[in-house]
Design an enzyme around this catalytic site. Structure first.
Site, PDB file in Angstrom:
ATOM      1  N   GLU A 292      -9.250  -0.342  -3.850  1.00  0.00           N
ATOM      2  CA  GLU A 292      -8.396  -1.145  -5.320  1.00  0.00           C
ATOM      3  C   GLU A 292      -9.302  -1.319  -6.609  1.00  0.00           C
ATOM      4  O   GLU A 292     -10.313  -1.892  -5.553  1.00  0.00           O
ATOM      5  CB  GLU A 292      -7.115  -2.423  -4.593  1.00  0.00           C
ATOM      6  CG  GLU A 292      -7.972  -3.335  -3.841  1.00  0.00           C
ATOM      7  CD  GLU A 292      -7.321  -4.922  -3.842  1.00  0.00           C
ATOM      8  OE1 GLU A 292      -7.006  -5.033  -4.320  1.00  0.00           O
ATOM      9  OE2 GLU A 292      -8.046  -5.437  -2.987  1.00  0.00           O
TER      10      GLU A 292
ATOM     11  N   GLU B 155       1.299 -10.793  -3.603  1.00  0.00           N
ATOM     12  CA  GLU B 155      -0.119 -11.335  -3.470  1.00  0.00           C
ATOM     13  C   GLU B 155      -0.489 -12.665  -4.176  1.00  0.00           C
ATOM     14  O   GLU B 155      -1.769 -12.241  -5.509  1.00  0.00           O
ATOM     15  CB  GLU B 155      -1.441 -10.150  -2.979  1.00  0.00           C
ATOM     16  CG  GLU B 155      -2.903 -11.065  -2.540  1.00  0.00           C
ATOM     17  CD  GLU B 155      -3.341  -9.493  -2.968  1.00  0.00           C
ATOM     18  OE1 GLU B 155      -5.255  -9.684  -2.157  1.00  0.00           O
ATOM     19  OE2 GLU B 155      -3.908  -9.216  -3.915  1.00  0.00           O
TER      20      GLU B 155
END
Length: 265
Positions: free
Chosen positions: A149, A248
């Protein structure tokens, strides 16, 4: 309906870690994920067993887990490319595989790591590719995958855009012919870094293996900032994404008090 997971390293932190999976279930989430929940790459078998037991007792699947990322409280952002810590990373892979086999988890996020003083970009790239191959090969045997990511707010972290991640994946695939590494599209990090999450999802639709959400600025609940989550949801439908979306974010208060956004998903 979107399949929603709670990242229990950021959500429900008003509870001790073993109680967070239960709290996520009681709040309506269908699954959970965690960052690496131990201070070392190779924790004791007792600590691993206690973590796995807490997940099992909640009845929720652990759909994602991070590899060991170093000391994140001191600014570390992964050891995948950290030349000199290869043995530590590979020891961590062994623990990850044990957790995967016990809990059925199949997606694991490897933070790339910050640029290091005194180490060339090329040397770090080679370390990252070698470590990535080791992890992907181990997970391939059990049907698992590695997620990479882009991150924000980490000036020395070199992967800022979805395209940066895809470039690493392209190089990895060309070198190894493995196909179990994919993009973790975190809409918050993309937005903060100046990229349009919708464009990233459309452009790299075939590379997206996981999606995480938080609003920007602030990294709080969806609906507290400027990200257009209606557009995000519509885009996920458009590209046929049918896997998990993980919350998140940093709750702006008690986690349970900020879950009104769940109904819109």
């Amino acid at each position: 309906m979107t399949k929603l997971a709670a990242n229990c390293s950021l959500l429900f932190t008003e509870y001790p870690l073993p109680s967070r999976p239960d709290a996520a279930r009681e709040s309506g989430f269908d699954a959970i994920e965690f960052w690496w929940p131990f201070p070392t790459a190779a924790p004791s078998s007792r600590d691993v067993a206690e973590f796995c037991t807490a997940v099992e007792q909640s009845g929720l699947p652990l759909i994602g887990l991070n590899f060991f990322a170093g000391d994140t409280s001191q600014g570390d952002r992964g050891v995948l490319s950290w030349t000199g810590r290869e043995v530590e990373f590979r020891d961590n892979v062994d623990v990850v595989i044990a957790i995967a086999e016990r809990l059925g988890t199949r997606a694991f996020t490897a933070l790339y790591g910050n640029r290091l003083d005194g180490v060339s970009f090329g040397a770090q790239r080679e370390t990252a590719l070698e470590n990535l191959d080791y992890a992907a090969a181990a997970l391939e045997k059990i049907g698992g995958s590695v997620l990479l990511e882009p991150l924000s707010s980490s000036p020395r972290y070199p992967l800022l855009a979805a395209g940066d991640v895809v470039n690493v994946i392209d190089e990895f695939e060309a070198a190894t012919h493995r196909r179990n590494v994919s993009l973790l599209a975190d809409v918050y990090h993309l937005k903060v870094n100046g990229y349009d999450p919708v464009t990233a999802l459309l452009t790299y639709r075939d590379r997206v293996g996981h999606v995480q959400v938080a609003d920007a600025p602030g990294r709080h609940e969806p609906g507290t900032g400027t990200i257009d989550f209606e557009a995000i949801r519509a885009t996920l439908d458009q590209i046929g994404y049918d896997s998990w979306v993980a919350a998140e974010y940093v709750p702006s208060g008690a986690t349970a008090d900020g879950l009104g956004w769940l109904g819109t998903w």
